[in-house]
Design a protein around this motif. Structure first.
Motif, mmCIF file in Angstrom:
data_model
loop_
_atom_site.group_PDB
_atom_site.id
_atom_site.type_symbol
_atom_site.label_atom_id
_atom_site.label_comp_id
_atom_site.label_asym_id
_atom_site.label_seq_id
_atom_site.Cartn_x
_atom_site.Cartn_y
_atom_site.Cartn_z
ATOM 1 N N CYS A 8 35.953 89.769 74.456
ATOM 2 C CA CYS A 8 36.981 89.203 73.576
ATOM 3 C C CYS A 8 37.125 87.706 73.804
ATOM 4 O O CYS A 8 38.227 87.204 74.045
ATOM 5 C CB CYS A 8 38.314 89.920 73.776
ATOM 6 S SG CYS A 8 38.272 91.671 73.368
ATOM 7 N N PRO A 9 36.020 86.948 73.735
ATOM 8 C CA PRO A 9 36.114 85.506 73.977
ATOM 9 C C PRO A 9 36.814 84.812 72.812
ATOM 10 O O PRO A 9 36.873 85.344 71.703
ATOM 11 C CB PRO A 9 34.653 85.073 74.062
ATOM 12 C CG PRO A 9 33.941 86.034 73.177
ATOM 13 C CD PRO A 9 34.659 87.354 73.373
ATOM 14 N N ILE A 10 37.301 83.618 73.084
ATOM 15 C CA ILE A 10 38.010 82.890 72.040
ATOM 16 C C ILE A 10 37.065 82.137 71.116
ATOM 17 O O ILE A 10 37.495 81.593 70.122
ATOM 18 C CB ILE A 10 39.055 81.919 72.632
ATOM 19 C CG1 ILE A 10 38.395 80.926 73.584
ATOM 20 C CG2 ILE A 10 40.170 82.665 73.283
ATOM 21 C CD1 ILE A 10 39.342 79.867 74.092
ATOM 22 N N GLY A 11 35.799 82.104 71.417
ATOM 23 C CA GLY A 11 34.866 81.343 70.599
ATOM 24 C C GLY A 11 35.056 79.866 70.859
ATOM 25 O O GLY A 11 35.268 79.454 71.993
ATOM 26 N N LEU A 105 26.099 89.158 77.103
ATOM 27 C CA LEU A 105 26.749 90.168 76.272
ATOM 28 C C LEU A 105 28.032 89.572 75.719
ATOM 29 O O LEU A 105 28.828 88.997 76.464
ATOM 30 C CB LEU A 105 27.066 91.426 77.089
ATOM 31 C CG LEU A 105 27.770 92.553 76.341
ATOM 32 C CD1 LEU A 105 26.910 93.078 75.194
ATOM 33 C CD2 LEU A 105 28.131 93.675 77.306
ATOM 34 N N ILE A 106 28.208 89.687 74.409
ATOM 35 C CA ILE A 106 29.432 89.231 73.748
ATOM 36 C C ILE A 106 30.030 90.436 73.030
ATOM 37 O O ILE A 106 29.400 90.997 72.125
ATOM 38 C CB ILE A 106 29.147 88.091 72.748
ATOM 39 C CG1 ILE A 106 28.475 86.914 73.462
ATOM 40 C CG2 ILE A 106 30.445 87.651 72.053
ATOM 41 C CD1 ILE A 106 27.932 85.846 72.527
ATOM 42 N N LEU A 107 31.222 90.833 73.445
ATOM 43 C CA LEU A 107 31.909 91.979 72.846
ATOM 44 C C LEU A 107 33.209 91.522 72.201
ATOM 45 O O LEU A 107 33.986 90.783 72.807
ATOM 46 C CB LEU A 107 32.225 93.035 73.907
ATOM 47 C CG LEU A 107 31.043 93.659 74.631
ATOM 48 C CD1 LEU A 107 31.530 94.652 75.676
ATOM 49 C CD2 LEU A 107 30.105 94.334 73.644
ATOM 50 N N THR A 108 33.436 91.966 70.977
ATOM 51 C CA THR A 108 34.663 91.634 70.261
ATOM 52 C C THR A 108 35.234 92.895 69.615
ATOM 53 O O THR A 108 34.517 93.872 69.406
ATOM 54 C CB THR A 108 34.407 90.585 69.164
ATOM 55 O OG1 THR A 108 33.542 91.145 68.183
ATOM 56 C CG2 THR A 108 33.777 89.328 69.725
ATOM 57 N N GLY A 109 36.519 92.837 69.290
ATOM 58 C CA GLY A 109 37.183 93.933 68.591
ATOM 59 C C GLY A 109 37.486 93.535 67.154
ATOM 60 O O GLY A 109 38.032 92.459 66.916
ATOM 61 N N ALA A 130 21.674 86.824 73.609
ATOM 62 C CA ALA A 130 22.928 87.581 73.607
ATOM 63 C C ALA A 130 22.837 88.850 72.786
ATOM 64 O O ALA A 130 22.345 88.845 71.670
ATOM 65 C CB ALA A 130 24.062 86.716 73.081
ATOM 66 N N GLY A 131 23.337 89.922 73.395
ATOM 67 C CA GLY A 131 23.676 91.107 72.631
ATOM 68 C C GLY A 131 25.091 90.876 72.118
ATOM 69 O O GLY A 131 25.935 90.339 72.832
ATOM 70 N N PHE A 132 25.348 91.249 70.889
ATOM 71 C CA PHE A 132 26.642 90.966 70.267
ATOM 72 C C PHE A 132 27.131 92.227 69.585
ATOM 73 O O PHE A 132 26.386 92.821 68.809
ATOM 74 C CB PHE A 132 26.476 89.843 69.247
ATOM 75 C CG PHE A 132 27.770 89.319 68.684
ATOM 76 C CD1 PHE A 132 28.324 88.154 69.164
ATOM 77 C CD2 PHE A 132 28.428 89.999 67.669
ATOM 78 C CE1 PHE A 132 29.507 87.653 68.645
ATOM 79 C CE2 PHE A 132 29.610 89.516 67.148
ATOM 80 C CZ PHE A 132 30.153 88.343 67.639
ATOM 81 N N ALA A 133 28.354 92.626 69.867
ATOM 82 C CA ALA A 133 28.905 93.819 69.225
ATOM 83 C C ALA A 133 30.338 93.569 68.800
ATOM 84 O O ALA A 133 31.134 93.015 69.552
ATOM 85 C CB ALA A 133 28.852 95.012 70.182
ATOM 86 N N VAL A 134 30.623 93.977 67.573
ATOM 87 C CA VAL A 134 31.989 94.003 67.063
ATOM 88 C C VAL A 134 32.365 95.475 67.001
ATOM 89 O O VAL A 134 31.820 96.228 66.200
ATOM 90 C CB VAL A 134 32.085 93.365 65.655
ATOM 91 C CG1 VAL A 134 33.521 93.431 65.145
ATOM 92 C CG2 VAL A 134 31.579 91.941 65.667
#
Length: 165
Positions: A8-11, A105-109, A130-134
Motif C-alpha cells: 500500500c505505498p503512497i506512490g 513487489l508492489i501490492l495495492t488495494g 516489479a510484480g504488481f498486484a491490485v
C-alpha cells in the motif's frame, strides 16, 4: 538492498491535508463490498467513523484489525503521528535514481481510500522487475483483508529475493 516489498505505498503523490479532502492522489470512495451489519456494533462510537472497515468487513478482519493494527495506533498517540507527518517527505526520492533491477513487489488495494491504487502504476517505471498486484475487496489493510493472497504473493517475492542473494 536485496529487493523491496511495497505494501500500500503512497506512490509519488504525498500530500493529503484533510481526511475529507481529496488531493492530488486518485482515491476511490469508501466502499465495503462484503459488509457484516453487526460488525461495528462492538466498536466505540468515536472509533466507528475513524476505523470503518474497507473492502471486506467480516468478523475475522475486525478481530485482526483490533489485535494487530489498532493496538499500534493507540500506542503511538497523536503527538507522535504529528511528528512523523511533519517529516513526511524524504530528502531524496527513491525513484529519482537509476531503475532498480532486483525483485520487487508492489501490492495495492482497489478500495484503499488512503493511498488509492492508480497512482502506484508510475512506480513500475523505476522498479524494472516489479510484480504488481491490485487486490480487489481490499482497503488499506490488505494483509488482514486478503491474508491468503497476501501471503502467497509475499512468499513468491521472498523466494525471488532469496534466489538472487
Amino acid at each position: 538492498m536485496l529487493g523491496p516489498a511495497l505494501i500500500c505505498p503512497i506512490g509519488t503523490a504525498l500530500e493529503r491535508t484533510e481526511r475529507t479532502e481529496r488531493t492530488e492522489r486518485r482515491l476511490p470512495p469508501h466502499a465495503v463490498l462484503r459488509p457484516d451489519p453487526d460488525l461495528l456494533a462492538g466498536l466505540e462510537p468515536q472509533r466507528q467513523a475513524v476505523r470503518k472497515p474497507r473492502g471486506a468487513a467480516v468478523p475475522e478482519t475486525a478481530r485482526r484489525f483490533r489485535e494487530e493494527t489498532l493496538v499500534g495506533l493507540d500506542a503511538v498517540g497523536t503527538e507522535a503521528l504529528a511528528r512523523i507527518r511533519s517529516n513526511w517527505r524524504l530528502s531524496e526520492q527513491p525513484e529519482g535514481n537509476e531503475p532498480f533491477a532486483r525483485p520487487t513487489l508492489i501490492l495495492t488495494g482497489r478500495q484503499d481510500e488512503f493511498v488509492g491504487h492508480p497512482d502506484q502504476f508510475v512506480l513500475l517505471v523505476h522498479y524494472a522487475r516489479a510484480g504488481f498486484a491490485v487486490l480487489d475487496v481490499v482497503g488499506h489493510n490488505l494483509q488482514i483483508e486478503q491474508p491468503h493472497l497476501f501471503d502467497t504473493l509475499m512468499l513468491e517475492w521472498l523466494d525471488l529475493v532469496e534466489a538472487e542473494s
